[in-house]
Design a protein around this motif. Structure first.
Motif, PDB file in Angstrom:
ATOM      1  N   ALA A 133       1.250  -3.876  -9.886  1.00  0.00           N
ATOM      2  CA  ALA A 133       2.673  -4.233  -9.915  1.00  0.00           C
ATOM      3  C   ALA A 133       2.915  -5.634  -9.359  1.00  0.00           C
ATOM      4  O   ALA A 133       3.817  -6.345  -9.798  1.00  0.00           O
ATOM      5  CB  ALA A 133       3.480  -3.203  -9.125  1.00  0.00           C
ATOM      6  N   ASN A 206      10.430   2.031  -1.021  1.00  0.00           N
ATOM      7  CA  ASN A 206       9.540   1.685   0.088  1.00  0.00           C
ATOM      8  C   ASN A 206      10.350   0.764   0.997  1.00  0.00           C
ATOM      9  O   ASN A 206      10.775  -0.296   0.532  1.00  0.00           O
ATOM     10  CB  ASN A 206       8.295   0.948  -0.436  1.00  0.00           C
ATOM     11  CG  ASN A 206       7.354   0.520   0.678  1.00  0.00           C
ATOM     12  OD1 ASN A 206       7.533   0.886   1.822  1.00  0.00           O
ATOM     13  ND2 ASN A 206       6.347  -0.269   0.313  1.00  0.00           N
ATOM     14  N   ASP A 243      11.890  -2.053  -9.665  1.00  0.00           N
ATOM     15  CA  ASP A 243      10.541  -1.686  -9.244  1.00  0.00           C
ATOM     16  C   ASP A 243      10.514  -0.170  -9.042  1.00  0.00           C
ATOM     17  O   ASP A 243      11.119   0.360  -8.115  1.00  0.00           O
ATOM     18  CB  ASP A 243      10.228  -2.441  -7.942  1.00  0.00           C
ATOM     19  CG  ASP A 243       8.850  -2.126  -7.386  1.00  0.00           C
ATOM     20  OD1 ASP A 243       8.260  -1.094  -7.769  1.00  0.00           O
ATOM     21  OD2 ASP A 243       8.370  -2.901  -6.546  1.00  0.00           O
ATOM     22  N   TYR A 246       7.031   4.158  -7.481  1.00  0.00           N
ATOM     23  CA  TYR A 246       6.898   5.508  -6.903  1.00  0.00           C
ATOM     24  C   TYR A 246       7.602   6.583  -7.744  1.00  0.00           C
ATOM     25  O   TYR A 246       7.784   7.699  -7.266  1.00  0.00           O
ATOM     26  CB  TYR A 246       7.469   5.537  -5.473  1.00  0.00           C
ATOM     27  CG  TYR A 246       6.751   4.606  -4.521  1.00  0.00           C
ATOM     28  CD1 TYR A 246       5.570   5.000  -3.893  1.00  0.00           C
ATOM     29  CD2 TYR A 246       7.220   3.328  -4.258  1.00  0.00           C
ATOM     30  CE1 TYR A 246       4.889   4.146  -3.033  1.00  0.00           C
ATOM     31  CE2 TYR A 246       6.550   2.469  -3.404  1.00  0.00           C
ATOM     32  CZ  TYR A 246       5.387   2.879  -2.791  1.00  0.00           C
ATOM     33  OH  TYR A 246       4.715   2.032  -1.946  1.00  0.00           O
ATOM     34  N   SER A 277      -0.967   2.443  -9.457  1.00  0.00           N
ATOM     35  CA  SER A 277      -1.451   2.362  -8.078  1.00  0.00           C
ATOM     36  C   SER A 277      -1.019   3.547  -7.209  1.00  0.00           C
ATOM     37  O   SER A 277      -1.843   4.179  -6.554  1.00  0.00           O
ATOM     38  CB  SER A 277      -0.966   1.058  -7.441  1.00  0.00           C
ATOM     39  OG  SER A 277      -1.307  -0.037  -8.240  1.00  0.00           O
ATOM     40  N   LYS A 278       0.285   3.813  -7.193  1.00  0.00           N
ATOM     41  CA  LYS A 278       0.783   4.869  -6.314  1.00  0.00           C
ATOM     42  C   LYS A 278       0.822   6.193  -7.062  1.00  0.00           C
ATOM     43  O   LYS A 278       0.442   7.232  -6.520  1.00  0.00           O
ATOM     44  CB  LYS A 278       2.191   4.526  -5.803  1.00  0.00           C
ATOM     45  CG  LYS A 278       2.332   3.113  -5.262  1.00  0.00           C
ATOM     46  CD  LYS A 278       1.642   2.879  -3.944  1.00  0.00           C
ATOM     47  CE  LYS A 278       1.788   1.424  -3.538  1.00  0.00           C
ATOM     48  NZ  LYS A 278       1.369   1.145  -2.184  1.00  0.00           N
ATOM     49  N   ARG A 286      -6.233  -1.370 -10.080  1.00  0.00           N
ATOM     50  CA  ARG A 286      -5.478  -2.562 -10.474  1.00  0.00           C
ATOM     51  C   ARG A 286      -5.020  -2.543 -11.925  1.00  0.00           C
ATOM     52  O   ARG A 286      -5.416  -3.375 -12.738  1.00  0.00           O
ATOM     53  CB  ARG A 286      -6.257  -3.853 -10.185  1.00  0.00           C
ATOM     54  CG  ARG A 286      -6.763  -4.031  -8.766  1.00  0.00           C
ATOM     55  CD  ARG A 286      -5.751  -3.723  -7.690  1.00  0.00           C
ATOM     56  NE  ARG A 286      -4.549  -4.544  -7.725  1.00  0.00           N
ATOM     57  CZ  ARG A 286      -3.363  -4.136  -7.259  1.00  0.00           C
ATOM     58  NH1 ARG A 286      -3.214  -2.924  -6.741  1.00  0.00           N
ATOM     59  NH2 ARG A 286      -2.328  -4.927  -7.326  1.00  0.00           N
TER      60      ARG A 286
HETATM   61  C1  PLP Z   1       7.742  -1.052  -3.876  1.00  0.00           C
HETATM   62  C2  PLP Z   1       6.378  -1.561  -4.189  1.00  0.00           C
HETATM   63  N1  PLP Z   1       6.190  -2.298  -5.303  1.00  0.00           N
HETATM   64  C3  PLP Z   1       4.977  -2.777  -5.630  1.00  0.00           C
HETATM   65  C4  PLP Z   1       3.881  -2.538  -4.828  1.00  0.00           C
HETATM   66  C5  PLP Z   1       2.535  -3.124  -5.211  1.00  0.00           C
HETATM   67  O1  PLP Z   1       1.865  -2.312  -6.107  1.00  0.00           O
HETATM   68  P1  PLP Z   1       0.421  -2.736  -6.659  1.00  0.00           P
HETATM   69  O2  PLP Z   1      -0.594  -2.249  -5.686  1.00  0.00           O
HETATM   70  O3  PLP Z   1       0.313  -2.036  -7.992  1.00  0.00           O
HETATM   71  O4  PLP Z   1       0.383  -4.204  -6.812  1.00  0.00           O
HETATM   72  C6  PLP Z   1       4.027  -1.803  -3.649  1.00  0.00           C
HETATM   73  C7  PLP Z   1       2.867  -1.598  -2.743  1.00  0.00           C
HETATM   74  O5  PLP Z   1       2.950  -1.106  -1.665  1.00  0.00           O
HETATM   75  C8  PLP Z   1       5.307  -1.295  -3.332  1.00  0.00           C
HETATM   76  O6  PLP Z   1       5.498  -0.562  -2.232  1.00  0.00           O
END
Ligand code: PLP
Length: 446
Positions: A133, A206, A243, A246, A277-278, A286
């Protein structure tokens, strides 16, 4: 958790700055050797906390590490289908450059997945693939903003100040209170979005683990549409960067909401950012993507092509396979959600018990993400040696020293007066380790 495990997780996790905290002093001494942008990037508060944890673990302490926005693969493994898909793709020779917008089959798979799961109507031209992301967010900032352009974002939130810094943009943060679930409302954004070029929203959020409901998000989207209606044909519009990394980690009855579904008129302005990722505990694999208007996606792909931030080709092949496999995804999420809910539930109920016992502790009910929000009102309370605690950074250090529990104050997410709120991340801990950490935390607060 061991020192090495926590250290590795912390350095690769949701930190905003790549440089270790210890280098910041050296950097301050010699700013003339590097660009202003490089010199002014702040060492992440999360990295400073990671350094504290490292020190204690090196001294033999076992720490319940609730700081990293990452997963311990022993607790949260990535889907087996993803891992074997990568291995097979590598064996099949998928080792060369991918196209800079991403493999066509993955762009199609993302569009189809969003169609089935979110009701969005996208084509491959509306999707650009990146190595997670982060590069997608970076490319969105660089594509939409000129230096000095205003970015509106809510706080607490993750890393927007740093992305503004990198893009030379002017940050216009909007502090959101616990009464609004730490999320922005139309009323709070009404004046800040005037003349702004980008509004960044993150849901589920987050650090707070909260999520937009339909009405709040629809009201904000209508504000974006109304703001754009006031701009002349030659004026650049206000874009909405959404974004949703999650979004597949919602618990119970919580339903994720998307701007273009709750307010179709906002679609021409929406850039969505997402990743495996999450959602699939695959932070090190990645693979991420952005979706949105085809012209914007083309420009973002141009930026990414120069940075070289493509997702590895074999990982793209495997992700395309995974996103097409609804049954495997549902089975995977069933157990992942249960593991998250057990841990976040343990935090919430321990806080409830402490509150019932008269301790100055609060928490939000867990509804999404891997984060629990905990409030510790410890200001003025005395430590065992009679020292009064002042502020959440002091409380954080006390809990780390006294209870061996590491948590992050919301201060680290852009709210200087955080009211004693902390983020507790559960991705790297087992349930028994968490429960014993919570018991030690209670004893330290008592
Ligand atoms: C809200 C949010 N967006 C993006 C990311 C980054 O994601 P990525 O690891 O896919 O780059 C994070 C990582 O903690 C996040 O909390």
């Amino acid at each position: 958790m061991t020192l090495d495990a926590s250290t590795n997780l912390a350095t690769a996790a949701d930190t905003g700055s790549a440089a270790p905290a210890s280098s910041s002093a050296a950097r301050d001494k010699a700013p003339s050797r590097v660009s202003r942008a490089a010199a002014s990037l702040r060492a992440s508060a999360i990295l400073r906390i990671a350094a504290d944890i490292r020190e204690l673990t090196a001294a033999g302490r076992s720490i319940c590490n609730l700081t990293v926005g990452d997963f311990n693969p022993r607790e949260f493994p990535a889907p087996a289908e993803l891992v074997s898909g990568i291995q097979e793709a590598l064996r099949a020779g998928e080792t060369n450059y991918p196209p800079s917008s991403g493999l066509p089959e993955l762009r199609d798979a993302v569009a189809a997945f969003y169609g089935r799961r979110l009701g969005l109507e996208l084509k491959a031209e509306n999707v650009v693939i990146a190595s997670g992301a982060r590069p997608a967010i970076y490319a969105a900032y660089r594509t939409i903003l000129d230096p000095g352009d205003v970015v509106v974002y809510s706080t607490p939130s993750w890393n927007n100040a740093d992305y503004c810094q990198i893009a030379g943009a002017t940050p216009r943060p909007v502090v959101c209170p616990v009464g609004d679930a730490f999320l922005p409302t139309r009323a709070a954004l009404e004046s800040p979005v005037r003349g702004a070029r980008l509004l960044v929203l993150n849901s589920p959020l987050n650090p707070a683990g909260t999520a937009f409901d339909v009405d709040t998000l629809r009201d904000i989207c209508q504000l974006v549409v109304a703001e754009n209606a006031t701009r002349g044909a030659n004026e650049r519009p206000l874009f909405l960067l959404y974004d949703q990394v999650y979004w597949m980690l919602t618990l119970g009855d919580t339903r994720h909401v998307h701007p273009s579904i709750v307010c179709p008129d906002v679609e021409p302005y929406v850039i969505t950012v997402d990743a495996i990722s999450k959602a699939f505990a695959a932070t090190g694999v990645r693979v991420g993507w952005a979706t949105g208007p085809a012209d914007v996606m083309r420009h973002m792909a141009d930026f990414l092509s120069h940075v070289g931030a493509w997702a590895p080709r074999a990982a793209q092949v495997a992700t395309a396979g995974l996103l097409g496999d609804d049954e495997s995804i549902d089975t995977y999420h069933q157990s992942m959600h249960a593991a998250i809910a057990a841990r976040l539930g343990a935090i919430h109920s321990a806080c409830g018990d402490m509150r019932a016992a008269g301790l100055p502790v609060g928490s939000l009910p867990p509804i999404a993400t891997i984060y629990g929000s905990v409030q510790l009102e410890l200001d003025g309370r005395l430590t065992k040696d009679g020292r009064p605690l002042h502020g959440s950074e002091d409380a954080r250090r006390y809990l780390l020293q006294e209870a061996g529990v590491a948590i992050i104050p919301f201060q680290a997410f852009g709210v200087p007066n955080d009211g004693g709120w902390f983020r507790c991340s559960i991705g790297a801990v087992s349930l028994p380790a968490l429960q014993s950490g919570l018991a030690r935390m209670r004893a330290a607060i008592e």
